[in-house]
Design an enzyme around this catalytic site. Structure first.
Site, PDB file in Angstrom:
ATOM      1  N   ASN A 153       6.294  -5.888 -14.317  1.00 28.49           N
ATOM      2  CA  ASN A 153       6.259  -7.122 -13.532  1.00 28.49           C
ATOM      3  C   ASN A 153       5.976  -8.355 -14.394  1.00 28.49           C
ATOM      4  OD1 ASN A 153       3.421  -7.421 -13.729  1.00 28.49           O
ATOM      5  ND2 ASN A 153       3.091  -6.194 -11.891  1.00 28.49           N
ATOM      6  N   GLY A 154       6.100  -9.517 -13.745  1.00 27.42           N
ATOM      7  CA  GLY A 154       5.916 -10.778 -14.458  1.00 27.42           C
ATOM      8  C   GLY A 154       4.466 -11.144 -14.651  1.00 27.42           C
ATOM      9  N   HIS A 187       8.999  -6.692  -4.327  1.00 30.09           N
ATOM     10  CA  HIS A 187       7.685  -6.661  -3.679  1.00 30.09           C
ATOM     11  C   HIS A 187       7.663  -5.809  -2.426  1.00 30.09           C
ATOM     12  CE1 HIS A 187       6.922 -10.979  -5.475  1.00 30.09           C
ATOM     13  NE2 HIS A 187       6.920 -10.036  -6.403  1.00 30.09           N
ATOM     14  N   GLU A 233       8.886 -19.189  -7.093  1.00 30.57           N
ATOM     15  CA  GLU A 233       8.538 -19.125  -8.519  1.00 30.57           C
ATOM     16  C   GLU A 233       9.623 -19.831  -9.306  1.00 30.57           C
ATOM     17  OE1 GLU A 233       8.762 -15.184  -9.963  1.00 30.57           O
ATOM     18  OE2 GLU A 233       7.197 -14.449  -8.647  1.00 30.57           O
ATOM     19  N   ASN A 246       2.934 -13.605  -4.627  1.00 31.02           N
ATOM     20  CA  ASN A 246       3.148 -12.325  -5.313  1.00 31.02           C
ATOM     21  C   ASN A 246       2.006 -11.374  -4.954  1.00 31.02           C
ATOM     22  OD1 ASN A 246       3.757 -14.855  -6.785  1.00 31.02           O
ATOM     23  ND2 ASN A 246       5.110 -13.510  -7.898  1.00 31.02           N
ATOM     24  N   VAL A 294       4.238  14.437  -7.303  1.00 34.93           N
ATOM     25  CA  VAL A 294       3.713  15.144  -6.134  1.00 34.93           C
ATOM     26  C   VAL A 294       4.822  15.253  -5.093  1.00 34.93           C
ATOM     27  CG1 VAL A 294       2.086  14.987  -4.202  1.00 34.93           C
ATOM     28  CG2 VAL A 294       1.332  14.438  -6.526  1.00 34.93           C
ATOM     29  N   MET A 311       2.422 -12.302 -12.618  1.00 37.43           N
ATOM     30  CA  MET A 311       1.947 -13.453 -11.821  1.00 37.43           C
ATOM     31  C   MET A 311       0.861 -12.962 -10.878  1.00 37.43           C
ATOM     32  SD  MET A 311       5.507 -15.405 -11.026  1.00 37.43           S
ATOM     33  CE  MET A 311       4.809 -16.969 -10.562  1.00 37.43           C
TER      34      MET A 311
HETATM   35  P1  FAE Z   1       2.889   0.736  -7.929  1.00 37.37           P
HETATM   36  O1  FAE Z   1       2.376  -0.231  -8.919  1.00 37.37           O
HETATM   37  O2  FAE Z   1       4.355   0.748  -7.626  1.00 37.37           O
HETATM   38  O3  FAE Z   1       2.459   2.187  -8.441  1.00 37.37           O
HETATM   39  C1  FAE Z   1       2.880   3.373  -7.824  1.00 37.37           C
HETATM   40  C2  FAE Z   1       2.998   4.451  -8.893  1.00 37.37           C
HETATM   41  O4  FAE Z   1       3.167   5.724  -8.253  1.00 37.37           O
HETATM   42  C3  FAE Z   1       4.206   4.279  -9.814  1.00 37.37           C
HETATM   43  O5  FAE Z   1       3.780   4.363 -11.151  1.00 37.37           O
HETATM   44  C4  FAE Z   1       5.124   5.451  -9.436  1.00 37.37           C
HETATM   45  O6  FAE Z   1       5.893   5.927 -10.523  1.00 37.37           O
HETATM   46  C5  FAE Z   1       4.136   6.486  -8.950  1.00 37.37           C
HETATM   47  N1  FAE Z   1       4.695   7.457  -7.995  1.00 37.37           N
HETATM   48  C6  FAE Z   1       5.498   7.215  -6.957  1.00 37.37           C
HETATM   49  N2  FAE Z   1       5.774   8.362  -6.266  1.00 37.37           N
HETATM   50  C7  FAE Z   1       5.066   9.349  -6.912  1.00 37.37           C
HETATM   51  C8  FAE Z   1       4.921  10.742  -6.680  1.00 37.37           C
HETATM   52  N3  FAE Z   1       5.528  11.356  -5.641  1.00 37.37           N
HETATM   53  N4  FAE Z   1       4.173  11.460  -7.546  1.00 37.37           N
HETATM   54  C9  FAE Z   1       3.562  10.844  -8.589  1.00 37.37           C
HETATM   55  N5  FAE Z   1       3.677   9.517  -8.851  1.00 37.37           N
HETATM   56  C10 FAE Z   1       4.415   8.780  -8.005  1.00 37.37           C
HETATM   57  O7  FAE Z   1       2.151   0.617  -6.532  1.00 37.37           O
HETATM   58  N6  FAE Z   1       3.778  -8.604  -8.287  1.00 37.37           N
HETATM   59  C11 FAE Z   1       2.977  -9.651  -8.549  1.00 37.37           C
HETATM   60  O8  FAE Z   1       1.928  -9.803  -7.920  1.00 37.37           O
HETATM   61  N7  FAE Z   1       3.293 -10.545  -9.544  1.00 37.37           N
HETATM   62  C12 FAE Z   1       4.454 -10.437 -10.260  1.00 37.37           C
HETATM   63  O9  FAE Z   1       4.713 -11.243 -11.162  1.00 37.37           O
HETATM   64  C13 FAE Z   1       5.334  -9.361  -9.959  1.00 37.37           C
HETATM   65  N8  FAE Z   1       6.514  -9.234 -10.601  1.00 37.37           N
HETATM   66  C14 FAE Z   1       7.283  -8.116 -10.377  1.00 37.37           C
HETATM   67  C15 FAE Z   1       8.443  -7.926 -11.115  1.00 37.37           C
HETATM   68  C16 FAE Z   1       9.178  -6.762 -10.975  1.00 37.37           C
HETATM   69  C17 FAE Z   1      10.442  -6.570 -11.748  1.00 37.37           C
HETATM   70  C18 FAE Z   1       8.747  -5.751 -10.073  1.00 37.37           C
HETATM   71  C19 FAE Z   1       9.512  -4.468  -9.918  1.00 37.37           C
HETATM   72  C20 FAE Z   1       7.593  -5.934  -9.330  1.00 37.37           C
HETATM   73  C21 FAE Z   1       6.864  -7.114  -9.463  1.00 37.37           C
HETATM   74  N9  FAE Z   1       5.700  -7.322  -8.745  1.00 37.37           N
HETATM   75  C22 FAE Z   1       4.921  -8.416  -8.978  1.00 37.37           C
HETATM   76  C23 FAE Z   1       5.255  -6.365  -7.702  1.00 37.37           C
HETATM   77  C24 FAE Z   1       4.084  -5.489  -8.149  1.00 37.37           C
HETATM   78  O10 FAE Z   1       4.346  -4.920  -9.398  1.00 37.37           O
HETATM   79  C25 FAE Z   1       3.856  -4.416  -7.075  1.00 37.37           C
HETATM   80  O11 FAE Z   1       3.553  -5.071  -5.861  1.00 37.37           O
HETATM   81  C26 FAE Z   1       2.721  -3.483  -7.431  1.00 37.37           C
HETATM   82  O12 FAE Z   1       2.981  -2.805  -8.636  1.00 37.37           O
HETATM   83  C27 FAE Z   1       2.495  -2.455  -6.329  1.00 37.37           C
HETATM   84  O13 FAE Z   1       1.288  -1.770  -6.610  1.00 37.37           O
HETATM   85  P2  FAE Z   1       0.997  -0.365  -5.972  1.00 37.37           P
HETATM   86  O14 FAE Z   1      -0.324   0.092  -6.442  1.00 37.37           O
HETATM   87  O15 FAE Z   1       1.249  -0.434  -4.514  1.00 37.37           O
END
Ligand code: FAE
Length: 546
Positions: free
Chosen positions: A162-163, A487, A402, A525, A293, A165
């Site tokens: 992610n960025g 998001h 943004e 974000n 899982v 932010m």
């Molecule tokens: P997340 O960070 O997605 O973590 C879930 C983890 O669980 C991942 O590592 C998966 O690989 C893993 N997983 C999934 N299924 C399984 C399974 N069955 N068994 C084992 N592991 C598993 O969840 N947000 C901001 O606030 N600021 C930003 O600048 C921003 N930029 C972004 C840019 C991009 C390109 C992307 C894709 C997202 C961005 N986001 C940003 C969103 C932010 O990264 C996202 O909301 C959070 O990462 C979500 O957090 P969680 O803990 O919900």
């Protein structure tokens, strides 16, 4: 990146003793800590989880929610196993780098794809995607019928891609973000705790005004202000001092070398450098990368039977492991957690999950667009990949945009924006028995409110500046990037699918602690809100359940 980062962040965070005393959970902690066995200690030392293991706590996923849970539980004296389907991202490839640049995607870029699927997939009307070897790469572009959901894969989850932010919603908007949560507690305790532990900082405004790499953002400011919109600096977890060194040529470039979407080799304080580093330092947290899982069900002797598939970098399952966990935290992200819970309910493994499971999913109103500037308004050939500013028209028009980079290395005369909008549409995940997969019923047309809200900003700016939208960034003559979200939020909404602290009450010992708790929109974000909510919930859970 200087190695002090995680240490200095840790010193700002809550001390272990302060945290435990604060939650009043000393007795429960001591009891649980005493349940650690020699086998568990050995497993901790050995690394990946072993089949047949019995663990006190298993966390599914290593993103924001999972990392907060792991750290706070470990600090409370409890052994934690984290299961992560993506790679560890701790070993350099043959080029000496862990991550590849956005402009040069290789096998490390995408999760099990043979062709890249760049969010911005056209330039000058030509497609820019290219073939890559299939590999367990870092960015998953997960396709559902009406939307592609981008997610990070690996230890650190979304923080890897992610960025950075790191935005706390305006307090006035919080009531619609998390209606069942006490705002005073969040703004007095949990948002500050999350921001400190994440290492959030804001760009030095004097440097912003002079550095070449933010010319694009200064153009964004000028255009916003000339149209009467508030322009705001947005905090980030990138190390701003490191970026200054990049610009000065005294540090290896990352943000200034086009790195972001497929990982930053330097400068970004991803979870690997903050929460996860602290969690590992407790000696109580084990992480199993490339483990997915697939099932959680009540075990006959108490606790839960968890089935885990270990995979190789082709994505093939090499081993299936079955373990017992006394408690399981679902932290697989909005999509990952929702898919698991919907499947487990529908297939009869967790039939008593309530009817709210899978509902309330939103895209945080994401929509992208570019504007074509005049030739006398260049945005710069050198652009920092880390956004640092936004245009706030939330109250009047339902959009927060943004000012995003377009780091192509050449002058594009383009201004690029990712808007977060107050899109009211919510989708639902459901089990498809015929395909054996979970579907999401989002429809492409549901982005129209987002486009309309973003237009409240950019139609006005275009009219004022005498400029037009770019039509060459998302296809041939296509203005809006309305096919995706970065998001994903919701699917196991707080106080609906769970109780007000993320407990899946039909199954004591099962918890949700990630973005799936948030009902579809955070007005900015999302990761600071996901982190702060996880801090709030885990504190309560440690105090009352353990
Ligand atoms: P997340 O960070 O997605 O973590 C879930 C983890 O669980 C991942 O590592 C998966 O690989 C893993 N997983 C999934 N299924 C399984 C399974 N069955 N068994 C084992 N592991 C598993 O969840 N947000 C901001 O606030 N600021 C930003 O600048 C921003 N930029 C972004 C840019 C991009 C390109 C992307 C894709 C997202 C961005 N986001 C940003 C969103 C932010 O990264 C996202 O909301 C959070 O990462 C979500 O957090 P969680 O803990 O919900």
């Amino acid at each position: 990146m200087n190695d002090n980062t995680s240490g200095s962040i840790g010193s700002k965070g809550v001390s272990r003793r302060g945290f435990i005393v604060g939650t009043g959970s000393l007795l429960g902690v001591a009891a649980l800590a005493g349940r650690g066995t020699a086998a568990q200690a050995a497993a901790r030392a050995a690394g990946p989880i072993t089949g047949g293991a019995h663990v006190p706590v298993l966390v599914i996923g290593t993103g924001y929610g999972g990392s907060v849970a792991a750290l706070r539980l470990a600090q409370a004296g409890i052994d934690v196993h984290m299961i992560e389907m993506g790679m560890a991202w701790d070993t350099p490839g043959s080029d000496g780098k862990i991550f590849c640049a956005t402009t040069a995607p290789d096998q490390r870029s995408y999760w099990l794809r043979t062709r890249t699927k760049a969010p911005l997939n056209y330039f000058l009307g030509f497609p820019i995607d290219r073939d890559i070897p299939r590999y367990t790469g870092i960015l998953d572009a997960e396709d559902f019928s009406g939307i592609t959901v981008y997610q990070g894969r690996g230890v650190g989850g979304g923080s890897l891609v992610n960025g950075g932010m790191a935005v706390t919603p305006k307090r006035a908007n919080f009531g619609s973000v998390l209606p069942s949560v006490n705002a005073d507690e969040m703004y007095n305790i949990y948002y500050p705790r999350a921001n400190a532990a994440l290492g959030v900082g804001t760009i030095d405004p004097a440097w912003f005004d002079t550095t070449d790499c933010y010319q694009y953002a200064r153009v964004g400011r000028k255009h916003a202000q000339r149209s009467g919109f508030p322009f705001v600096f947005v905090p980030d977890v990138y190390d701003w001092d490191y970026m200054k060194q990049e610009a000065a040529g005294t540090a290896t470039k990352s943000a200034l070398a086009g790195e972001i979407l497929y990982g930053n080799n330097h400068g970004k304080k991803s979870l690997q450098r903050t929460y996860i580093a602290q969690a590992k330092a407790t000696g109580r947290v084990t992480i199993s990368p490339l483990h997915k899982v697939t099932s959680v069900a009540p075990a006959s002797g108490g606790g839960y039977t968890v089935v885990i598939e270990q995979m190789n970098t082709n994505g093939d399952t090499t081993t299936t492991k079955t373990v017992i966990a006394d408690r399981v935290f679902f932290a697989a992200g909005s999509v990952g957690t929702s898919k698991l819970l919907v499947k487990l309910k529908a297939t009869g493994l967790l039939p008593n999950l309530n009817g709210e499971i899978g509902k309330g999913w939103g895209d945080n109103g994401n929509v992208m667009c570019g504007r074509a500037n005049h030739l006398w308004d260049p945005t710069g050939s050198l652009q920092s990949t880390i956004p640092c500013s936004g245009i706030d028209n939330w109250a009047a028009g339902g959009a927060f945009a943004e000012v995003a980079p377009l780091p192509t290395g050449i002058e594009t005369f383009a201004s690029f924006y990712l808007s977060i909008t107050k899109n009211p549409n919510r989708a639902q995940f459901s089990w498809n028995a015929a395909t054996g997969k979970v579907d999401l019923n989002w429809q492409t047309s549901w982005k129209q409110p987002s486009i309309d809200m973003a237009k409240t900003i950019f139609d006005k700016i275009n009219a004022k500046e005498g400029t037009i939208y770019r039509t060459d960034l998302f296809g041939v003559y296509k203005i809006w990037g309305d096919h995706l979200t970065y998001h994903p939020l919701g699917g196991a909404v707080l106080n609906k699918a769970t109780d007000n602290y993320g407990r899946l009450t039909a199954y004591p010992g099962l918890y949700v602690i990630d973005g799936s708790l948030i009902p579809g929109n955070t007005s900015v974000n999302p990761f600071v809100t996901i982190t702060a909510l996880a801090e709030r919930n885990i504190e309560k859970i440690i105090a009352t359940d353990l």
